[in-house]
Design a protein around this motif. Structure first.
Motif, short mmCIF file in Angstrom:
data_model
loop_
_atom_site.label_atom_id
_atom_site.label_comp_id
_atom_site.label_asym_id
_atom_site.label_seq_id
_atom_site.Cartn_x
_atom_site.Cartn_y
_atom_site.Cartn_z
N SER A 59 0.59 9.36 -3.33
CA SER A 59 1.80 8.75 -3.86
C SER A 59 1.76 8.64 -5.39
CB SER A 59 1.99 7.36 -3.26
OG SER A 59 3.06 6.68 -3.88
N ALA A 66 -4.09 7.26 -2.23
CA ALA A 66 -3.46 6.00 -1.81
C ALA A 66 -3.89 4.89 -2.76
CB ALA A 66 -3.85 5.65 -0.39
N ARG A 67 -3.01 3.94 -3.00
CA ARG A 67 -3.35 2.81 -3.88
C ARG A 67 -2.58 1.58 -3.41
NH1 ARG A 67 -0.10 6.19 -6.77
NH2 ARG A 67 -1.93 7.19 -7.68
N THR A 68 -2.84 0.47 -4.06
CA THR A 68 -2.11 -0.75 -3.75
C THR A 68 -1.31 -1.22 -4.96
OG1 THR A 68 -4.03 -2.11 -4.32
CG2 THR A 68 -3.75 -1.53 -2.00
N TYR A 113 -8.49 6.12 2.43
CA TYR A 113 -7.47 6.97 1.81
C TYR A 113 -7.38 6.86 0.29
CZ TYR A 113 -5.84 7.83 6.55
OH TYR A 113 -5.78 8.21 7.85
N LEU A 151 1.97 4.87 7.24
CA LEU A 151 1.45 5.26 5.93
C LEU A 151 0.63 6.53 6.02
CD1 LEU A 151 0.25 1.88 4.33
CD2 LEU A 151 2.05 3.38 3.44
N GLN A 152 -0.26 6.56 6.97
CA GLN A 152 -1.17 7.69 7.11
C GLN A 152 -0.42 8.99 7.36
OE1 GLN A 152 -3.49 6.17 10.32
NE2 GLN A 152 -4.64 4.73 9.05
N TYR A 157 -8.24 0.33 4.44
CA TYR A 157 -7.29 1.41 4.20
C TYR A 157 -7.66 2.19 2.94
CZ TYR A 157 -2.98 3.92 3.15
OH TYR A 157 -2.07 4.90 2.85
N ALA A 187 0.85 -1.20 0.00
CA ALA A 187 0.00 0.00 0.00
C ALA A 187 0.88 1.24 0.00
CB ALA A 187 -0.91 0.00 1.22
N THR A 188 0.44 2.26 -0.73
CA THR A 188 1.18 3.52 -0.79
C THR A 188 0.58 4.53 0.18
OG1 THR A 188 -0.14 4.67 -2.46
CG2 THR A 188 1.48 3.07 -3.25
N LYS A 189 1.36 5.50 0.53
CA LYS A 189 0.83 6.59 1.34
C LYS A 189 -0.10 7.44 0.48
CE LYS A 189 4.47 10.00 0.37
NZ LYS A 189 5.54 10.84 0.95
N PRO A 190 -0.98 8.23 1.07
CA PRO A 190 -1.85 9.11 0.28
C PRO A 190 -1.02 10.05 -0.59
CG PRO A 190 -2.62 8.96 2.54
CD PRO A 190 -1.28 8.27 2.51
#
Length: 351
Positions: free
Chosen positions: A141, A221-223, A216, A194-195, A212, A136-139
């Motif tokens: 990203s 945010a994405r995976t 977000y 991440l948040q 998540y 998962a990426t941070k918001p």
């Protein structure tokens, strides 16, 4: 070798209480762990002696719920406590404190325990063929592939499954450790990291991702999915427990229930979705179904050869990065229990 952090400081922060409690367990225990000496090879008792009890890990009460819903027979021993614990470092600490006798983890915690000088053995194996984790990426990203991890801050737990999944993904993408920044955290810190933007990427369990993204995803945010698997879902116990004839017999009696509970969950996803994900995890039925659709079919191999080979590859991968010292992982397996799980399930769940 990584140049983005001081490895000794990293290990000290990660091992934390475990190293402090045991001082890496001293020379005697370290020697026992390294050589496997002191581990019993006595045949398992055919019957669990009266009065025997075990303290068993059951993260989020999954084991009790499986057994209840599957209507499995009563265990032939007393569970003196079901310990709500799951993360590998926490399990090792609980083993050391003698507050836990048997735990369910991935393949990397036994390697980490060995590195710390603590002697424990694997007693049951469930092979997982599909990924249990995604990234998962941070918001906000701009990361879309594993190759995009280059130059980024990655949440990394050396003693947990998420850690080895990350290392395997980096290796497959051709990225070296010094091309990323590994941020030492435990998995229960990943979401907060991440948040807050402390890290750019964190490995999350499939069950964590829907919630998540719901919160977000609209913020960028994405995976990032891969085909990297964490092959082993296992039961393991301290050698001190397995050297106790009564407790070893109880462990052997528990293994079939553990295997049958997982088979029942796999065969009854609609019931499990409602009773576990909706009622205890506060997910919607749609989210629960999305998780169940990714579930691995339980596979309990009669032979542990594949598991041992995978465990050796994992230990070697960690050793290549300087995270542990190279060793022969065969010392981590107690073959007295090999085949017990396989014999307790239908043939389609054995290979």
């Amino acid at each position: 070798m990584p140049s983005t952090y001081d490895r000794r400081l990293f290990l000290a922060s990660l091992l934390g209480a475990a190293a402090g409690v045991a001082g890496l367990s001293g020379c005697a225990e370290s020697t026992a762990a390294a050589t496997g000496k002191g581990a019993s090879t006595a045949p398992l008792a055919a019957k669990v002696p009266s009065g025997t009890s075990l303290k068993i890990a059951s993260y989020q009460n999954v084991q009790q719920l499986q057994f209840k819903l599957a209507k499995l027979p009563d265990l032939p021993f007393t569970v003196s406590s079901w310990v709500n614990i799951g993360a590998g470092p926490d399990v090792i600490n609980a083993f050391r404190a003698k507050s836990l006798d048997l735990a369910n983890n991935a393949g990397i915690p036994p390697i980490q325990a060995h590195y710390q000088g603590y002697d424990a053995k694997i007693v049951a194996i469930n092979i997982t063929r599909k990924p249990n984790y995604l990234f998962a990426t941070k918001p906000g990203s701009d990361i879309h592939t594993v190759e995009d991890f280059k130059g980024k801050k990655l949440a990394f737990s050396q003693g947990q499954a998420q850690g080895v999944v990350l290392l395997r993904a980096l290796k497959k993408a051709g990225l070296k450790y010094d091309e990323v920044t590994l941020v030492p955290l435990t998995s229960n810190q990943f979401l907060t990291a991440l948040q807050s933007g402390q890290v750019d990427i964190a490995p999350l369990a499939n069950s964590q991702a829907p919630a998540y993204l719901q919160q977000y995803g609209s913020k960028g945010a994405r995976t990032v999915t891969t085909d990297v698997v964490d092959l082993l879902n296992l039961l393991w116990a301290p050698v001190s427990v397995l050297n106790d004839e009564a407790k070893a017999a109880a462990v052997a009696a528990y293994i079939p229930q553990w295997a049958k509970g997982q088979v029942w969950q796999y065969e009854n996803p609609d019931v499990w979705n409602e009773e576990f994900y909706v009622k205890t995890q506060n997910l919607t039925l749609a989210q629960a179904k999305a998780i169940s659709d990714l579930a691995n079919k339980p596979l309990f191999p009669p032979s542990w050869d594949e598991a041992i080979a995978w465990e050796q590859e994992t230990a070697d991968l960690l050793a290549e990065g300087g995270f542990v010292k190279k060793f022969d992982v065969s010392s981590l397996f107690d073959h007295r229990f090999e085949g017990i799980a396989a014999k307790s399930v239908p043939a389609e769940y054995r290979s």
